[in-house]
Design an enzyme around this catalytic site. Sequence first.
Site, short mmCIF file in Angstrom:
data_model
loop_
_atom_site.label_atom_id
_atom_site.label_comp_id
_atom_site.label_asym_id
_atom_site.label_seq_id
_atom_site.Cartn_x
_atom_site.Cartn_y
_atom_site.Cartn_z
N HIS A 143 0.65 -1.33 0.08
CA HIS A 143 -0.05 -0.20 0.12
C HIS A 143 1.03 1.00 0.03
O HIS A 143 0.53 2.24 -1.34
CB HIS A 143 -1.11 -0.30 0.72
N GLU A 144 1.82 1.12 0.97
CA GLU A 144 2.98 2.32 1.01
C GLU A 144 3.93 3.06 0.08
O GLU A 144 3.55 3.90 -0.85
CB GLU A 144 3.55 2.40 2.80
N HIS A 165 1.78 4.33 -3.20
CA HIS A 165 1.76 5.66 -2.58
C HIS A 165 2.86 6.13 -3.97
O HIS A 165 2.31 7.52 -4.62
CB HIS A 165 1.56 6.33 -1.41
N TYR A 177 -4.27 14.77 -2.91
CA TYR A 177 -4.41 13.82 -1.04
C TYR A 177 -5.28 15.01 -0.97
O TYR A 177 -4.81 14.89 0.62
CB TYR A 177 -2.86 14.04 -0.61
N GLU A 183 -5.79 6.86 -2.07
CA GLU A 183 -5.45 5.73 -0.87
C GLU A 183 -6.39 4.57 -1.63
O GLU A 183 -6.48 3.39 -1.13
CB GLU A 183 -6.44 6.71 0.17
N ASP A 221 -9.83 14.76 7.88
CA ASP A 221 -9.47 13.33 6.66
C ASP A 221 -8.82 14.43 5.47
O ASP A 221 -9.13 13.54 4.65
CB ASP A 221 -9.58 12.30 7.00
N HIS A 241 -9.20 8.36 3.83
CA HIS A 241 -9.39 6.93 4.34
C HIS A 241 -10.97 6.71 4.22
O HIS A 241 -11.13 5.60 4.86
CB HIS A 241 -9.04 7.49 5.08
#
Lengths: 100, 381
Positions: free
Chosen positions: B194-195, B198, B209, B218, B291, B296
């Site tokens: 996942h990271e 990004h 974002y 996301e 957020d 998210h």
Amino acid sequence: MKVTVVRSGGVAGMVLTVEVDAAELDADAAAQLRGLVDACEFGDGPPSAIADGFGYEVAVERDDGTVERSRFGQGGAPPGAGALASWVIDGPYGHRRAGR
Amino acid sequence: MCATGPVGGLRHTPGVIGCRCEIAPPTLLLAVAEAGDAEVRDAALRTLLTSAALRARRSTLGPTLRRFGLSPADLAFLPAQAPDTGPENTVYDVAGGDEAALPGRRVRGTTDPPSGDTAVDEAFDGAAATAAFYREEFGRDSVDGRGLDLVSSVHFGQRYDNAFWTGDQMVYGDGGGGVFVAGGLTRALDVVAHELTHGVVQFSAGLEYRGQSGALNESFSDVFGVLVAQRAAGADAAAASWLVGEGTLEPSLGRALRSMIAPGTAYAGDDQPADMDAYADLPVDDDPRNDNGGVHVNSGIPNRAFAEAARSLGGNAWETVGPVWYEVLTRGRLSRVADFEDCAALTVAVAGERYGEGSAEQDAVRGGWEAVKVRLPVDRR
């Protein structure tokens, strides 16, 4: 005096709220908290520039009812605000709640 | 023309690229960059980075880039790294330090044996598996498509409950701060992927974002995060749990960070909507509760669209719907400020181009978006 820290974001995307009431602390912990609050500058810092970085709000409600607040992103804490947020979130004294 | 003196070289930027002569030591160039005006600063940085890239790999440039508020994306003018060797995979130990201490002490490199430090070795393996996924499934050469070295730092902060991509490297806390179980962040391959995704988003569509484009950012990271893990586990769409970060949370909180097939059910307090009827219209402001406009939160909607499409088709999701999402993300058709309807329309169009108009694959993609009530272009069949 009550200190409330809200932390959001991160890979979990979870909103975590932790509140510490100085009246519930022992003398040493209360002194630590007051020292951290006194050292905190309550301006806002820049938001996190990275995906999944944390966002923070630190709010201090004094006994006279006045409230001071700081909002900042991960890595952008005003002087003293990061240390205060860490003490509240990572320490054993807070009441923790997950959710918006 | 290549200048030989430091000042002359800095003031003639266009001639610097491709020049292999040494014109100034890096420390001098950094000093000039910090002291000079904008033109001199840019020229000095360009010279420094070009020179460094010719001598070394870009993985060594992270601290210098951060010092000037740059990212590897600003090095697009440099030649790609050698494709025959692939990206270097290096893990550092930042030993409880913060951003200023990154990347830390080098612990393991590409050809080194396991270090014995579980976090180091899991970060190494996770980065390798993610890079292999993108290379073998989509022909992508690392995060940037141009061989960017994979740099990871572990043991960030104290009991730090997060993992993140800085723009040029991965960073992992140890967890144990009340949200993640200790060691959970490097143990979960889908979290690692996942990271790193990004980073892929950063170097491709560059989705902003905030709001729906941020939720798509996301969601693409969740989609490819779980696909990397499903492929590693040999789990097809029917067998997969469609959970993100399963087993990483403190058990008292819940079983996972997110459920792609049933958004809002992963942990106590999970408020992801399962469709547009429950869309969280949060403002984009500096209140952390919001957020960045629900990046998210509303990501649950495109997440479920993908999972529903993959499940209805069956088979390996990384071979069916995954390539459609990858093409949408990386082929330049998805704007930085795309919303859900933009993404939905593109995935339906790309599915038609890849598999045929009216194909089962296109119908599955359309069905995924219909399940989450995102408006689609009219089906003219």
